[in-house]
Write a protein that holds these residues in place. Structure first.
Motif, PDB file in Angstrom:
ATOM      1  N   ARG A 206      -3.958   0.190   7.695  1.00 11.95           N
ATOM      2  CA  ARG A 206      -3.365  -1.131   7.697  1.00 11.95           C
ATOM      3  C   ARG A 206      -3.362  -1.694   6.301  1.00 11.95           C
ATOM      4  NH1 ARG A 206      -1.597  -5.903   8.616  1.00 11.95           N
ATOM      5  NH2 ARG A 206      -2.644  -7.934   8.477  1.00 11.95           N
ATOM      6  N   ILE A 207      -4.733  -1.845   5.591  1.00 12.98           N
ATOM      7  CA  ILE A 207      -5.086  -2.301   4.290  1.00 12.98           C
ATOM      8  C   ILE A 207      -4.470  -1.526   3.162  1.00 12.98           C
ATOM      9  CG2 ILE A 207      -7.109  -3.555   5.021  1.00 12.98           C
ATOM     10  CD1 ILE A 207      -8.670  -1.251   3.651  1.00 12.98           C
ATOM     11  N   HIS A 208      -3.885  -0.290   3.414  1.00 11.83           N
ATOM     12  CA  HIS A 208      -3.169   0.581   2.365  1.00 11.83           C
ATOM     13  C   HIS A 208      -1.988   0.606   2.388  1.00 11.83           C
ATOM     14  CE1 HIS A 208      -7.053   1.753   0.227  1.00 11.83           C
ATOM     15  NE2 HIS A 208      -7.367   1.935   1.552  1.00 11.83           N
ATOM     16  N   GLY A 209      -1.528   0.286   3.643  1.00  8.68           N
ATOM     17  CA  GLY A 209       0.183   0.605   3.763  1.00  8.68           C
ATOM     18  C   GLY A 209       0.899  -0.751   4.325  1.00  8.68           C
ATOM     19  N   ASP A 210       0.330  -1.940   5.082  1.00  9.57           N
ATOM     20  CA  ASP A 210       1.168  -2.718   5.750  1.00  9.57           C
ATOM     21  C   ASP A 210       1.548  -3.854   4.655  1.00  9.57           C
ATOM     22  OD1 ASP A 210       0.622  -1.420   7.961  1.00  9.57           O
ATOM     23  OD2 ASP A 210      -0.401  -3.287   8.889  1.00  9.57           O
ATOM     24  N   SER A 211       2.893  -4.556   4.917  1.00 10.19           N
ATOM     25  CA  SER A 211       3.187  -5.583   3.992  1.00 10.19           C
ATOM     26  C   SER A 211       2.783  -6.873   4.500  1.00 10.19           C
ATOM     27  CB  SER A 211       4.733  -5.361   3.860  1.00 10.19           C
ATOM     28  OG  SER A 211       5.269  -5.210   5.009  1.00 10.19           O
ATOM     29  N   ALA A 216      -4.818 -10.470  -1.477  1.00  6.49           N
ATOM     30  CA  ALA A 216      -6.216 -10.588  -1.654  1.00  6.49           C
ATOM     31  C   ALA A 216      -7.021 -10.083  -0.593  1.00  6.49           C
ATOM     32  CB  ALA A 216      -6.523 -12.025  -2.167  1.00  6.49           C
ATOM     33  N   PHE A 217      -6.741 -10.032   0.670  1.00 12.03           N
ATOM     34  CA  PHE A 217      -7.617  -9.514   1.526  1.00 12.03           C
ATOM     35  C   PHE A 217      -7.875  -8.268   1.738  1.00 12.03           C
ATOM     36  CE2 PHE A 217      -7.545  -8.436   6.275  1.00 12.03           C
ATOM     37  CZ  PHE A 217      -8.721  -8.871   6.601  1.00 12.03           C
ATOM     38  N   SER A 218      -6.489  -7.635   1.398  1.00  3.44           N
ATOM     39  CA  SER A 218      -6.425  -6.140   1.477  1.00  3.44           C
ATOM     40  C   SER A 218      -7.101  -5.507   0.277  1.00  3.44           C
ATOM     41  CB  SER A 218      -4.839  -5.432   1.642  1.00  3.44           C
ATOM     42  OG  SER A 218      -4.085  -6.080   0.918  1.00  3.44           O
ATOM     43  N   ALA A 219      -6.774  -6.163  -0.801  1.00  7.03           N
ATOM     44  CA  ALA A 219      -7.543  -5.765  -2.163  1.00  7.03           C
ATOM     45  C   ALA A 219      -8.898  -5.555  -1.926  1.00  7.03           C
ATOM     46  CB  ALA A 219      -7.203  -6.413  -3.308  1.00  7.03           C
ATOM     47  N   ALA A 220      -9.450  -6.804  -1.502  1.00  3.04           N
ATOM     48  CA  ALA A 220     -10.983  -6.864  -1.277  1.00  3.04           C
ATOM     49  C   ALA A 220     -11.591  -5.704  -0.426  1.00  3.04           C
ATOM     50  CB  ALA A 220     -11.633  -8.229  -0.666  1.00  3.04           C
ATOM     51  N   LEU A 221     -10.899  -5.151   0.639  1.00  2.00           N
ATOM     52  CA  LEU A 221     -11.267  -4.317   1.556  1.00  2.00           C
ATOM     53  C   LEU A 221     -11.172  -2.782   1.114  1.00  2.00           C
ATOM     54  CD1 LEU A 221     -10.102  -5.892   4.811  1.00  2.00           C
ATOM     55  CD2 LEU A 221     -12.492  -5.610   4.274  1.00  2.00           C
ATOM     56  N   ARG A 222     -10.323  -2.782   0.263  1.00  2.00           N
ATOM     57  CA  ARG A 222      -9.643  -1.158  -0.331  1.00  2.00           C
ATOM     58  C   ARG A 222     -10.806  -0.764  -1.045  1.00  2.00           C
ATOM     59  NH1 ARG A 222      -4.609  -2.877  -2.886  1.00  2.00           N
ATOM     60  NH2 ARG A 222      -3.349  -3.457  -1.099  1.00  2.00           N
ATOM     61  N   SER A 223     -11.853  -1.457  -1.583  1.00  2.00           N
ATOM     62  CA  SER A 223     -12.836  -0.583  -2.325  1.00  2.00           C
ATOM     63  C   SER A 223     -13.714  -0.226  -1.552  1.00  2.00           C
ATOM     64  CB  SER A 223     -13.197  -1.727  -3.217  1.00  2.00           C
ATOM     65  OG  SER A 223     -13.976  -2.905  -2.672  1.00  2.00           O
ATOM     66  N   THR A 224     -13.993  -0.804  -0.460  1.00  4.88           N
ATOM     67  CA  THR A 224     -15.155  -0.037   0.390  1.00  4.88           C
ATOM     68  C   THR A 224     -14.433   0.917   1.517  1.00  4.88           C
ATOM     69  OG1 THR A 224     -14.917  -2.150   1.858  1.00  4.88           O
ATOM     70  CG2 THR A 224     -16.826  -2.028   0.279  1.00  4.88           C
ATOM     71  N   CYS A 225     -13.181   0.917   1.639  1.00  5.38           N
ATOM     72  CA  CYS A 225     -12.289   1.717   2.600  1.00  5.38           C
ATOM     73  C   CYS A 225     -11.243   2.226   1.881  1.00  5.38           C
ATOM     74  CB  CYS A 225     -12.107   0.772   3.826  1.00  5.38           C
ATOM     75  SG  CYS A 225     -11.363   1.556   5.246  1.00  5.38           S
ATOM     76  N   PRO A 226     -11.442   3.399   1.079  1.00  2.00           N
ATOM     77  CA  PRO A 226     -10.573   3.986   0.375  1.00  2.00           C
ATOM     78  C   PRO A 226      -9.465   4.927   1.322  1.00  2.00           C
ATOM     79  CG  PRO A 226     -12.506   4.914  -0.215  1.00  2.00           C
ATOM     80  CD  PRO A 226     -13.019   3.736   0.666  1.00  2.00           C
ATOM     81  N   LEU A 227      -8.692   5.124   0.478  1.00  2.00           N
ATOM     82  CA  LEU A 227      -7.512   6.334   1.405  1.00  2.00           C
ATOM     83  C   LEU A 227      -8.640   7.745   1.383  1.00  2.00           C
ATOM     84  CD1 LEU A 227      -4.243   5.748  -0.264  1.00  2.00           C
ATOM     85  CD2 LEU A 227      -5.057   5.316   2.277  1.00  2.00           C
ATOM     86  N   GLY A 228      -8.178   8.542   2.213  1.00  2.00           N
ATOM     87  CA  GLY A 228      -8.826   9.751   2.346  1.00  2.00           C
ATOM     88  C   GLY A 228      -9.841   9.485   3.598  1.00  2.00           C
ATOM     89  N   SER A 229     -10.867  10.342   3.826  1.00  2.00           N
ATOM     90  CA  SER A 229     -11.901  10.247   4.915  1.00  2.00           C
ATOM     91  C   SER A 229     -12.924   9.172   4.742  1.00  2.00           C
ATOM     92  CB  SER A 229     -12.416  11.616   5.429  1.00  2.00           C
ATOM     93  OG  SER A 229     -13.116  12.169   4.028  1.00  2.00           O
ATOM     94  N   GLY A 230     -13.631   9.076   3.416  1.00  2.00           N
ATOM     95  CA  GLY A 230     -14.628   8.071   3.069  1.00  2.00           C
ATOM     96  C   GLY A 230     -15.926   8.250   3.935  1.00  2.00           C
ATOM     97  N   ASN A 231     -16.347   7.003   3.847  1.00  2.00           N
ATOM     98  CA  ASN A 231     -17.759   6.849   4.599  1.00  2.00           C
ATOM     99  C   ASN A 231     -17.480   6.207   5.971  1.00  2.00           C
ATOM    100  OD1 ASN A 231     -20.357   5.960   5.629  1.00  2.00           O
ATOM    101  ND2 ASN A 231     -21.126   5.304   3.595  1.00  2.00           N
ATOM    102  N   ALA A 232     -17.819   7.200   6.999  1.00  2.00           N
ATOM    103  CA  ALA A 232     -17.701   7.095   8.369  1.00  2.00           C
ATOM    104  C   ALA A 232     -18.347   5.771   8.920  1.00  2.00           C
ATOM    105  CB  ALA A 232     -17.822   8.106   9.262  1.00  2.00           C
TER     106      ALA A 232
END
Ligand code: HEM
Length: 319
Positions: A206-211, A216-232
């Protein structure tokens, strides 16, 4: 004579129904004589649990929903896996995310000490969910009691009956309707996401793909929840006040700050927009509808007496 037999049959049908008809066998006063201490024990244990972990109320509210939607409010979700059967805890919607089992264990231990072999785990869970909401500033309601506990888990029901984080509005409406819950119930119950949080893997898309999301909300979340598998272990709160049961969840939906796709599916050109707007402006209306819908949720296919049982340990069926 024929009339009363038919009436009895009707009662039985409603009792065994998979949908949320008012259930004539459940009653708030079910344990008044057999365990008058019950309400006090549950409430004081929930107070303690929330004092130790302010986020645990969210876990118990979710546990109740996942119990009721998978084959009825019968504490089947609390059963551990055994060598012979795989339980509901590892179903996709539950795995690594359901929590609060230890709190139920503690309450059950205290209830057994006060009233041995009397109160079901299913009723304890219903009371713990209600008290979680009340203690976190939400509404209170009379919990209808008298359920017995399932003697088997229902992994299939848990896999197929529970909505997922990518569910669209038609899917949500259909899944709730299958349980006899209408659009109003579904929207009000979704407001449970005023408490708690979600894991990154469930809101990443949602935060990487939805329009339909506040940039501002999605940008703030993207740093801790990047694309890829990341930290579970990364999580984010559903609304801006995750420790308080209020209507902030709906205010956030109106601002396109819904965390899951299934949250935002309720608002933004949807059939239920008017309900979301009402709840976002009127906390009391939300509280009233949420309480009424929780009573209906609690009426889903409870068991009475046999073939259920009063489990002595909520994690396993009696020997
Ligand atoms: C409408 C469809 C619903 C969907 C698609 C949905 C999905 C989810 C998802 C994906 C999570 C995050 C789990 C995690 O990452 O740990 C979650 C958390 C939660 N859900 Fe729902 N849910 C729905 C309805 C409900 C209902 C009806 C209730 C209760 C009445 C509820 C109560 C909660 C709570 C309190 C949390 C936070 C749990 C915690 O912090 O441990 N949900 N839900």
């Amino acid at each position: 004579m024929a009339i009363s037999f038919n009436f009895f049959l009707l009662l039985l049908l409603l009792a065994g129904s998979t949908t949320a008809f008012p259930n004539f066998f459940l009653s708030p006063s079910f344990y008044s004589n057999t365990c008058p201490q019950l309400h006090g024990i549950v409430r004081s244990a929930m107070k303690e649990a929330i004092r130790n972990d302010t986020t645990i109320g969210a876990g118990l509210l979710r546990l109740f929903f996942h119990d009721c939607f998978a084959g009825g409010c019968d504490a089947s979700v609390l059963l551990d896996d055994t060598r012979a059967s795989v339980g509901e805890k590892t179903a996709p919607a539950n795995k690594n995310s359901l929590r609060g089992f230890e709190v139920i264990d503690l309450i059950k231990k205290r209830v057994e000490a006060a009233c041995p072999q009397t109160v079901s785990c299913a009723d304890i869970l219903a009371l713990a969910a209600r008290d979680s909401v009340g203690l976190l500033h939400g509404p209170r309601w009379n919990v209808r009691l008298g359920r017995s506990d399932a003697t088997a888990a229902e992994q299939n029901a848990a896999s197929f009956s529970l909505p997922g984080p990518g569910s669209s509005l038609p899917i949500l409406l259909t899944m709730f309707a299958a349980k006899g819950l209408d659009a109003r119930d579904m929207v009000a119950l979704s407001g449970a996401h005023t408490l708690g949080r979600s894991h990154c893997s469930l809101y990443r898309e949602r935060i990487h793909g939805d329009s339909n999301i506040d940039p501002a909300f999605s940008a703030a979340l993207r740093s801790t929840c990047p694309l890829g598998s990341g930290n579970a272990t990364v999580t984010a709160p559903f609304d801006r006040t995750p420790g308080r049961f209020d209507n902030m969840y709906f205010k956030d939906l109106v601002a396109f700050r819904g965390l899951l796709k299934s949250d935002q599916a309720l608002y933004g050109g949807s059939l239920v927009d008017p309900l979301v707007e009402i709840y976002s402006e009127d906390n009391a209306a939300f509280g009233r509808d949420f309480a009424a819908a929780m009573v209906k949720l609690g009426d889903l296919s409870p068991l009475f007496g046999l073939p259920g049982e009063i489990r002595l340990n909520c994690r396993k069926v009696n020997a």
